[in-house]
Each structure stands twice: as C-alpha cells, then as structure tokens.
Design a protein around this motif. Sequence first.
Motif, PDB file in Angstrom:
ATOM      1  N   GLY A 183       0.798  -1.215   0.000  1.00  0.00           N
ATOM      2  CA  GLY A 183       0.000   0.000   0.000  1.00  0.00           C
ATOM      3  C   GLY A 183       0.831   1.265   0.000  1.00  0.00           C
ATOM      4  N   GLU A 184       0.216   2.363   0.420  1.00  0.00           N
ATOM      5  CA  GLU A 184       0.846   3.676   0.379  1.00  0.00           C
ATOM      6  C   GLU A 184       1.477   4.012   1.724  1.00  0.00           C
ATOM      7  N   ARG A 185       2.548   4.803   1.676  1.00  0.00           N
ATOM      8  CA  ARG A 185       3.139   5.348   2.897  1.00  0.00           C
ATOM      9  C   ARG A 185       3.871   6.639   2.565  1.00  0.00           C
ATOM     10  N   THR A 186       4.208   7.374   3.617  1.00  0.00           N
ATOM     11  CA  THR A 186       4.890   8.656   3.474  1.00  0.00           C
ATOM     12  C   THR A 186       6.226   8.609   4.199  1.00  0.00           C
ATOM     13  N   ILE A 187       7.268   9.126   3.551  1.00  0.00           N
ATOM     14  CA  ILE A 187       8.607   9.144   4.135  1.00  0.00           C
ATOM     15  C   ILE A 187       9.064  10.594   4.257  1.00  0.00           C
ATOM     16  N   PRO A 188       9.370  11.074   5.469  1.00  0.00           N
ATOM     17  CA  PRO A 188       9.918  12.431   5.588  1.00  0.00           C
ATOM     18  C   PRO A 188      11.200  12.556   4.770  1.00  0.00           C
ATOM     19  N   MET A 189      11.398  13.710   4.164  1.00  0.00           N
ATOM     20  CA  MET A 189      12.575  13.908   3.317  1.00  0.00           C
ATOM     21  C   MET A 189      13.862  13.601   4.072  1.00  0.00           C
ATOM     22  N   GLY A 190      13.923  13.955   5.345  1.00  0.00           N
ATOM     23  CA  GLY A 190      15.134  13.716   6.113  1.00  0.00           C
ATOM     24  C   GLY A 190      15.442  12.260   6.354  1.00  0.00           C
ATOM     25  N   ASP A 191      14.429  11.398   6.179  1.00  0.00           N
ATOM     26  CA  ASP A 191      14.613   9.957   6.389  1.00  0.00           C
ATOM     27  C   ASP A 191      14.688   9.172   5.086  1.00  0.00           C
ATOM     28  N   PHE A 192      14.542   9.859   3.962  1.00  0.00           N
ATOM     29  CA  PHE A 192      14.477   9.133   2.690  1.00  0.00           C
ATOM     30  C   PHE A 192      15.830   8.555   2.292  1.00  0.00           C
ATOM     31  N   HIS A 193      16.873   9.376   2.356  1.00  0.00           N
ATOM     32  CA  HIS A 193      18.215   8.911   1.991  1.00  0.00           C
ATOM     33  C   HIS A 193      18.958   8.417   3.226  1.00  0.00           C
ATOM     34  N   ARG A 194      19.888   7.513   3.026  1.00  0.00           N
ATOM     35  CA  ARG A 194      20.633   6.887   4.112  1.00  0.00           C
ATOM     36  C   ARG A 194      22.096   7.311   4.087  1.00  0.00           C
ATOM     37  N   LEU A 195      22.721   7.297   5.261  1.00  0.00           N
ATOM     38  CA  LEU A 195      24.170   7.417   5.331  1.00  0.00           C
ATOM     39  C   LEU A 195      24.786   6.066   4.986  1.00  0.00           C
ATOM     40  N   PRO A 196      26.061   6.030   4.565  1.00  0.00           N
ATOM     41  CA  PRO A 196      26.605   4.786   4.012  1.00  0.00           C
ATOM     42  C   PRO A 196      26.747   3.647   5.011  1.00  0.00           C
ATOM     43  N   GLY A 197      27.203   3.942   6.232  1.00  0.00           N
ATOM     44  CA  GLY A 197      27.436   2.860   7.190  1.00  0.00           C
ATOM     45  C   GLY A 197      28.242   1.751   6.544  1.00  0.00           C
ATOM     46  N   ASP A 198      27.832   0.496   6.781  1.00  0.00           N
ATOM     47  CA  ASP A 198      28.515  -0.634   6.139  1.00  0.00           C
ATOM     48  C   ASP A 198      27.726  -1.173   4.952  1.00  0.00           C
ATOM     49  N   THR A 199      26.682  -0.425   4.526  1.00  0.00           N
ATOM     50  CA  THR A 199      25.880  -0.841   3.363  1.00  0.00           C
ATOM     51  C   THR A 199      25.680   0.347   2.411  1.00  0.00           C
ATOM     52  N   PRO A 200      26.741   0.896   1.869  1.00  0.00           N
ATOM     53  CA  PRO A 200      26.600   2.085   1.020  1.00  0.00           C
ATOM     54  C   PRO A 200      25.817   1.840  -0.262  1.00  0.00           C
ATOM     55  N   HIS A 201      25.661   0.565  -0.648  1.00  0.00           N
ATOM     56  CA  HIS A 201      24.889   0.255  -1.853  1.00  0.00           C
ATOM     57  C   HIS A 201      23.389   0.414  -1.616  1.00  0.00           C
ATOM     58  N   ILE A 202      22.961   0.499  -0.356  1.00  0.00           N
ATOM     59  CA  ILE A 202      21.547   0.743  -0.041  1.00  0.00           C
ATOM     60  C   ILE A 202      21.419   2.230   0.241  1.00  0.00           C
ATOM     61  N   GLU A 203      20.941   2.974  -0.721  1.00  0.00           N
ATOM     62  CA  GLU A 203      21.050   4.433  -0.683  1.00  0.00           C
ATOM     63  C   GLU A 203      19.829   5.141  -0.124  1.00  0.00           C
ATOM     64  N   THR A 204      18.672   4.496  -0.144  1.00  0.00           N
ATOM     65  CA  THR A 204      17.449   5.109   0.359  1.00  0.00           C
ATOM     66  C   THR A 204      16.685   4.107   1.217  1.00  0.00           C
ATOM     67  N   ASN A 205      15.662   4.596   1.884  1.00  0.00           N
ATOM     68  CA  ASN A 205      14.766   3.730   2.653  1.00  0.00           C
ATOM     69  C   ASN A 205      13.528   3.349   1.864  1.00  0.00           C
ATOM     70  N   LEU A 206      13.586   3.527   0.560  1.00  0.00           N
ATOM     71  CA  LEU A 206      12.536   3.056  -0.339  1.00  0.00           C
ATOM     72  C   LEU A 206      12.649   1.535  -0.459  1.00  0.00           C
ATOM     73  N   LYS A 207      11.539   0.822  -0.264  1.00  0.00           N
ATOM     74  CA  LYS A 207      11.560  -0.627  -0.390  1.00  0.00           C
ATOM     75  C   LYS A 207      11.685  -1.029  -1.859  1.00  0.00           C
ATOM     76  N   GLU A 208      12.146  -2.238  -2.090  1.00  0.00           N
ATOM     77  CA  GLU A 208      12.411  -2.693  -3.458  1.00  0.00           C
ATOM     78  C   GLU A 208      11.155  -2.734  -4.322  1.00  0.00           C
ATOM     79  N   ASP A 209       9.987  -2.848  -3.700  1.00  0.00           N
ATOM     80  CA  ASP A 209       8.750  -2.950  -4.472  1.00  0.00           C
ATOM     81  C   ASP A 209       7.987  -1.624  -4.543  1.00  0.00           C
TER      82      ASP A 209
END
Length: 331
Positions: A183-209
């Motif tokens: 379904g639908e959800r809302t992501i605050p802009m400040g939470d959309f992108h991620r810092l690299p940590g140990d998974t820099p290939h995962i760049e956002t909190n957008l799910k794969e689907d």
Amino acid sequence: MRPFTFAQANDVETAVQELTSHQNSKFIAGGTNLLDLMKIDVMHPEHLVDITHIALKSIEDTEEGGLRLGALATNADTAYNEQVEKRYPLLSHAILAGATGQLRNMATNGGNMLQRTRCYYFYDTDTPCNKREPGSGCSAINGYNRDLAILGTSEYCIATYPSDMAVALAALQATINVTGKDGERTIPMGDFHRLPGDTPHIETNLKEDEIITSIDLPANGFRSHYTYLKLRDRASYAFALVSVAAALELDGDTIRQARIALGGVAHKPWRIPEAEATLQGQRATAENFRKVAEAYLEGAKGYGHNDFKIELAKRAIVRALEQAVEMEAKS
C-alpha cells in the motif's frame, strides 16, 4: 549495454506488479542517470518498466495548504511552475542550479530523488567500489577525493549525493509519497536517503517494491528570506563542491525560524535541526551565523584532497544566511 526486457505500465498498480514479477528490475522515466550507468555497465537491470504514461505529472494544492509535486513532472516544469516560483522560490532556484536545460526537460522529480553518486570510482568499473560491488573496498578514501564527502562518512564509503533539488526539499521539510505491494506510505525527506554505514549500496529507505508517486511541500515556503548557494568549479553543468539551502523567518532582525541544508558534503542532504534551533530568538548577525556553521561542521573529516571543503562549507553557510536576510528587497 547488456540485453534487457521492457514493459510499459499505465498505472501505479501495474508498475509495481511488473517490477516485482521480474528479477533485477528498475523503473525508467526520464532515464537521465540510469541510461548513462547502463551504458558503462555500472548498472545492468534485466527488466525495465516504463512509467512515463502513468498520471503522476500534475502539480496541485494539498488540503493542508501546501503543494503536491507529481513524481513524473519534469524538473523544468516544476521549476517554472507558477505556484512553485511564487510560493517555493527556494526550490525553483535549486532545481535551476542543477544540470542543463535539456536534462531538466527530461529528468523527473521522482528520478531526481534516486539519482546516484558521481564519485569517480563508482563510475570506473576497473576499480573497487563498495557502492557498486559490496565488499570490494572504497578506492576513494585513499584516492583522489576532492569532490567527496566530509560528513556522515564511513570506512566503507565517502561518496556524496548529487541532487540540488533534494537539498532544497530537505530545508523545506518535504515528504515523499510512495506506493508498494503493501500500500501507500509517506517518508519524511530527512529519512528518505541513508548514510553509508557498512551498506553504502543501499542508498534510500525506499523498499524494493515501491514507486515514488509524489512529493508534498508544506504550507510554509519561506518565500521572503531564502537562498540557494551552489559553489562549484564552473557556472553550469557542474555538481556542487558545497551547496546551501537557507531559509529564514524574521521579525525585524530577530530570527523566528531557520532552516539550513547542505549538499555536496555527505551521502544525503545534510541538515541538523538542533543546530538550526539555536538561531531562534537570536539576531540575524554574521557572528550568530558563524556559530551555527561551526555546529553544522562538527565532526567533519577530510580525506586529503577534500580537506578544504570543511572551511568552505562553514563560509558558505554564513554567506547563504546573509543572502537570505537580504532577500526581502527582492521578494
């Protein structure tokens, strides 16, 4: 470019179904970043889902008094939209500071949120890059890193996120609306992108689907006192060494509210609400601006070639806030 299959979706539900029913699938709209990466074999999706025919191009008012930007509206249509120019000039200026007219005519708002780093080593498939090939290493840390991050870095990645639009959206506290299988959800802009940590290939909190459907701007657009300052090597078609989106609400020379977001310095637009809050009730002076600049760059780390960006960012924050104060005469 490697072979791939292709499908066209005319609605969000079909797009999500197409994406999830094929392995290694990607949405494509303007394609201004994805196609380049496919050509040099940095990205090689096996299935592309064309979403350009979905009705997500409108720009319209929200019930909360803000503005909703369709994910498939182009950057050009957004920047020159009458309501955006009038109510959110910070966003319009930031968009127009990026890319070229031709690219802005093709690039979409949703795609802009998902564009990938311009780190040299990410683009060079002959060098190790944890973002491109997790676990391979980061060539930039001990390599040529002049354009790269000084904040929020890790031992795995020091890449920067290149969007100008996103920096303004962070300062405006926009929200991203997405739809997926659940379904639908809302992501605050400040939470959309991620810092690299140990998974820099995962760049956002957008799910794969999930697919981005729109971006909501709040009612307050800081239309009177704002600026987007972009420091770069040349006046056009260059990514930021440091950029600053600054917005102020003033009562005389007293700051009622401040917003500051930095670009070109981290894996995501860099904003520290706690530091912004220290300006509330303070006079709009260079001295107070320098104090908040120091707070924004606390913990910054250079990697040799990019050491200069720490002081550059501090000075850019002060300059941007001073310009925002002076903007009233132009509003």
